[in-house]
Design a protein around this motif. Structure first.
Motif, PDB file in Angstrom:
ATOM      1  N   THR A  30       0.835  -1.196   0.000  1.00  0.00           N
ATOM      2  CA  THR A  30       0.000   0.000   0.000  1.00  0.00           C
ATOM      3  C   THR A  30       0.870   1.246   0.000  1.00  0.00           C
ATOM      4  O   THR A  30       2.077   1.191   0.260  1.00  0.00           O
ATOM      5  CB  THR A  30      -0.907   0.005   1.233  1.00  0.00           C
ATOM      6  OG1 THR A  30      -0.089   0.062   2.417  1.00  0.00           O
ATOM      7  CG2 THR A  30      -1.765  -1.242   1.288  1.00  0.00           C
TER       8      THR A  30
ATOM      9  N   HIS B 106      -4.965   5.957  -5.370  1.00  0.00           N
ATOM     10  CA  HIS B 106      -5.367   4.805  -6.175  1.00  0.00           C
ATOM     11  C   HIS B 106      -6.234   5.257  -7.341  1.00  0.00           C
ATOM     12  O   HIS B 106      -6.904   6.283  -7.284  1.00  0.00           O
ATOM     13  CB  HIS B 106      -6.144   3.799  -5.313  1.00  0.00           C
ATOM     14  CG  HIS B 106      -5.309   3.152  -4.259  1.00  0.00           C
ATOM     15  ND1 HIS B 106      -4.894   1.845  -4.325  1.00  0.00           N
ATOM     16  CD2 HIS B 106      -4.791   3.635  -3.105  1.00  0.00           C
ATOM     17  CE1 HIS B 106      -4.164   1.552  -3.258  1.00  0.00           C
ATOM     18  NE2 HIS B 106      -4.092   2.624  -2.497  1.00  0.00           N
TER      19      HIS B 106
ATOM     20  N   ARG C 189     -10.029   0.193  -9.722  1.00  0.00           N
ATOM     21  CA  ARG C 189     -10.213  -0.123  -8.313  1.00  0.00           C
ATOM     22  C   ARG C 189     -11.200   0.863  -7.710  1.00  0.00           C
ATOM     23  O   ARG C 189     -11.051   2.075  -7.850  1.00  0.00           O
ATOM     24  CB  ARG C 189      -8.867  -0.028  -7.594  1.00  0.00           C
ATOM     25  CG  ARG C 189      -8.896  -0.483  -6.158  1.00  0.00           C
ATOM     26  CD  ARG C 189      -7.499  -0.483  -5.605  1.00  0.00           C
ATOM     27  NE  ARG C 189      -6.673  -1.451  -6.310  1.00  0.00           N
ATOM     28  CZ  ARG C 189      -5.349  -1.482  -6.240  1.00  0.00           C
ATOM     29  NH1 ARG C 189      -4.708  -0.595  -5.519  1.00  0.00           N
ATOM     30  NH2 ARG C 189      -4.667  -2.375  -6.902  1.00  0.00           N
TER      31      ARG C 189
ATOM     32  N   ALA D 244      -9.937   0.823  -2.327  1.00  0.00           N
ATOM     33  CA  ALA D 244      -8.727   1.604  -2.050  1.00  0.00           C
ATOM     34  C   ALA D 244      -8.652   1.979  -0.577  1.00  0.00           C
ATOM     35  O   ALA D 244      -7.591   1.894   0.052  1.00  0.00           O
ATOM     36  CB  ALA D 244      -8.705   2.860  -2.925  1.00  0.00           C
TER      37      ALA D 244
END
Length: 706
Positions: free
Chosen positions: A167, A704, A307, A312
């Motif tokens: 991440t 993201h 996504r 996210a």
């Protein structure tokens, strides 16, 4: 005498169960006998191998089949297999099976559940199929994938997926650590002397390396009476899991461990095992290369093109929690080092551990006993086993703590009087008394609870000496507080001036959680924190309606407070009225008064919910369950109304557990507050980790693609 056997069940994919039936027919045996024979053979063969060289089935690290929210749509159905095993066989098989770092030993969230017995059964069936020369177990996901790999190679495959799915919260910390390392190496080159790595480098080391080093494996293999303070377990705890990570592993396995791969699968398996060499470097590079999001999974489902914002946020929340756990692991090691410091006039008697940011205080009469590293003397070994002292291994010393000066003792030190029952609760021998049966008792955690300062105070302002529970005023009627049974942090409270019966620090020394005179640093991705359920009408209604009770006005739904003194955390000890009466804190009349006041305040809150309920049908249903606060709370939630039952509780002023031990408080009171603090300790850590995850999602989720 017939061998006693015990029934257990395990769920395995249908193709594996069909293969077990084929093996049973091949040998002319029952399926029960064949399954038992294969599992016992697996145990015998695995015990002869090191942990790294034991075999595991590829479906375990792939977590195949994945938990599906719609079982009717599962690509590969799971079926239950009943096994009748000798005593201890199932436990031994679980100990030898493969577990992905960070997974729970027993039960846990579905993304964190381990399949230890399933791995043992799948591996035993796959090994027997290989020995018979039969093709591997196959299904739409496993088709063409190398079936058996060594456990260290499985960890290597997991590391590839972990690197590929880091991440932004993890990357941010790793970049910071790389900068710190570069500056440290430049300083070392200038000075010519070694410089200890910074804390952020130590934290990054836990996040950056998912595999235990050989030294870690050797340390974990040693059978010692005291848990080793290596980073092996801490490294596992820093891992996070998500369905997307397992999908990435499935994609990697179907590519690099496929019979169609340009390199032979055994060579790839060896590279995953060694984690070194040109082939390993190419595997790492390939795993980090972005792939088309239009690729289809082996199950036939099309991958989402982008996504979603919810995914996210989920990613970054879990990544922030992993960073928190890594920081926590490094901070825990500091406790043992602080306790083991040689006594000097300059040695601090307090220690701040962050996260979560609370302070530990050392009684003036408690000292460590330092012995040369090696086996303990028999009498001290017996005292450790009987929970008279805690045992740490720090550097070249065996540390026994806490001890007090005793001229009559050959070592000049003796255990603290009255501490043994407390340590027995903090370091239970019975796994059933632990929160997680698989976890070994951690002396660092026990020391933290012993020394945890519950009520912060500044060094230049010492609170009046507390002489015991009898100093409380019997008419302190404000000790009935609101409590929610729905939240994992339901017992959190702020402190108001009437909570204590004896003097409290000035009002300016206690502030609500999260308040600060200076604004937080603004970041590019900062967004306001989002609540789980936001009812705009309810929020406006709350703003326009004053609270109904003085307690509600004071906001008494927080149990931990942040102090203006160095941002320490305070934990308030609240004793239920009936327990307070049993322990001798209050009399029966005081307990009845608290109970009656709690009922009155509960009714006030119920009436408030009824006034705010617009639907006549829902209001009628709420009125029908007013005698059952728990049911009332459930119905109130359906109307998006917040209802907390008021619990009759009495406030006990405790500065720290160690202070009560030094003051020779009654043993039954000490045992109760110890159990209370164990729960509070766990809850506040969970709260702190949740806040770290929320902050990470707030800061990094915007990076993201949506």
């Amino acid at each position: 005498m017939a061998e006693q056997r015990f029934d257990t069940n395990v769920r395995i994919p249908k193709p594996a169960l069909d293969r077990l039936n084929e093996i049973a027919r091949h040998y002319g045996e029952s399926r029960d006998h064949t399954g038992r024979r294969l599992l016992l053979t697996y145990i015998e063969q695995s015990e002869a191998l090191s942990a790294a060289d034991r075999l595991t089935h590829i479906s375990t690290v792939m977590r195949h089949p994945l938990p599906d929210r719609t079982p009717t749509k599962q690509t590969v159905p799971l079926q239950r297999l009943r096994l009748r095993l000798p005593e201890g066989a199932a436990t031994k098989a679980r100990e030898l099976a493969f577990r992905i770092p960070g997974q729970a030993q027993t039960r846990g969230h579905q993304d964190y559940q381990s399949r230890l017995l399933t791995d043992a059964v799948m591996t035993s069936i796959a090994v027997e199929s290989r020995d018979l020369g039969w093709p591997p177990i196959s299904d739409p996901v496993l088709r063409g994938v190398y079936p058996l790999i060594r456990q260290r190679a499985a960890l290597g495959l997991w590391e590839l997926a972990a690197r590929a799915t880091r991440t932004e919260a993890e990357k941010h910390l790793l970049d910071h650590a790389a900068t710190c390392k570069e500056k440290r190496e430049q300083a070392q080159a200038r000075t010519g002397s070694a410089i200890e790595p910074t804390v952020v480098e130590k934290v990054a080391a836990l996040l950056d390396k998912t595999l235990p080093t050989h030294s870690d494996q050797d340390a974990c293999a040693q059978d010692t009476a005291t848990p080793s303070l290596t980073a092996h377990t801490d490294r596992e705890e820093a891992m996070w899991h998500h369905r997307a990570r397992y999908l990435r592993i499935q994609t990697l396995a179907s590519t690099i461990l496929s019979s169609a791969y340009q390199h032979a699968s055994p060579n790839v398996e060896q590279a995953l095992y060694d984690q070194d060499g040109d082939l390993w470097d190419r595997l790492v590079e390939a795993s980090l290369t972005p792939r088309s999001r239009a690729r289809r999974k082996r199950s036939g489902e099309e991958r989402p093109q982008r996504r979603s914002s919810g995914v996210a946020i989920n990613y970054e929340f879990r990544g922030g929690g992993a960073v928190w756990r890594a920081k926590r692991a490094v901070a825990l090691d500091g406790i043992a080092a602080w306790i083991a410091e040689p006594l000097r006039s300059t040695t601090p008697r307090h220690f701040v551990i962050d996260p979560p940011g609370w302070r530990l205080v050392m009684p003036d009469t408690w000292f460590p006993l330092l012995l040369a590293r090696g086996p303990l003397p028999p009498r001290w070994k017996r005292r450790v086993a009987d929970h008279h002292v805690l045992h740490f291994t720090v550097g070249d010393h065996e540390v026994l703590w806490p001890t007090v000066e005793d001229p009559d003792d050959p070592d000049g030190s003796a255990p603290v009087a009255g501490l043994q029952p407390i340590l027995s609760v903090l370091m239970p021998d019975d796994p059933k008394r632990r929160r997680a049966k698989s976890q070994r008792a951690d002396p660092r955690r026990a020391a933290e609870i012993l020394l945890l300062e519950l009520i912060p105070r500044s060094d230049d302002e010492v609170r009046p000496e507390h002489e015991g529970p009898k100093d409380f005023e019997p008419d302190a009627g404000s000790n009935a507080w609101f409590s929610s049974t729905d939240s994992p942090f339901a017992d959190s409270y702020r402190v108001d001036d009437d909570f204590w019966s004896d003097p409290v620090p000035p009002e300016d020394k206690l502030t609500s959680v999260g308040t600060s005179d200076e604004p937080d640093e603004c970041r590019a991705g900062d967004v306001p924190p989002l609540s789980y359920v936001f009812d705009r009408a309810g929020a406006d209604r709350e703003a326009s309606n004053p609270p109904d009770t003085p307690a509600e006005e004071e906001g008494l739904n927080e149990r931990s407070v942040s102090s203006g003194i160095d941002n320490y955390i305070a934990i308030v000890v609240r004793v239920p009225a009936q327990i307070a009466q049993r322990l001798g804190f209050i009399d029966a009349a005081h307990a009845r008064r608290l109970i009656e006041q709690a009922k009155i305040d509960t009714d006030i809150r119920m009436q408030k919910v009824l006034r705010h309920t617009s639907s006549p049908e829902r209001r009628k249903a709420l009125e029908a369950v007013m005698d059952d606060p728990a049911e009332f709370a459930c119905l109130a939630r359906t109307a998006f109304e917040t209802f907390y039952e008021v619990r009759p509780e009495w406030g006990w002023y405790v500065t720290a557990l160690c202070d009560e031990i030094v003051a020779q408080t009654a043993s039954d009171q000490l045992l109760w507050v110890t159990s209370y603090l164990i729960q509070s300790h766990t809850r506040e850590l969970e709260r702190s980790m949740e806040q770290a995850g929320t902050e990470a999602a707030r800061q990094f989720a915007y990076l993201h693609e949506f």
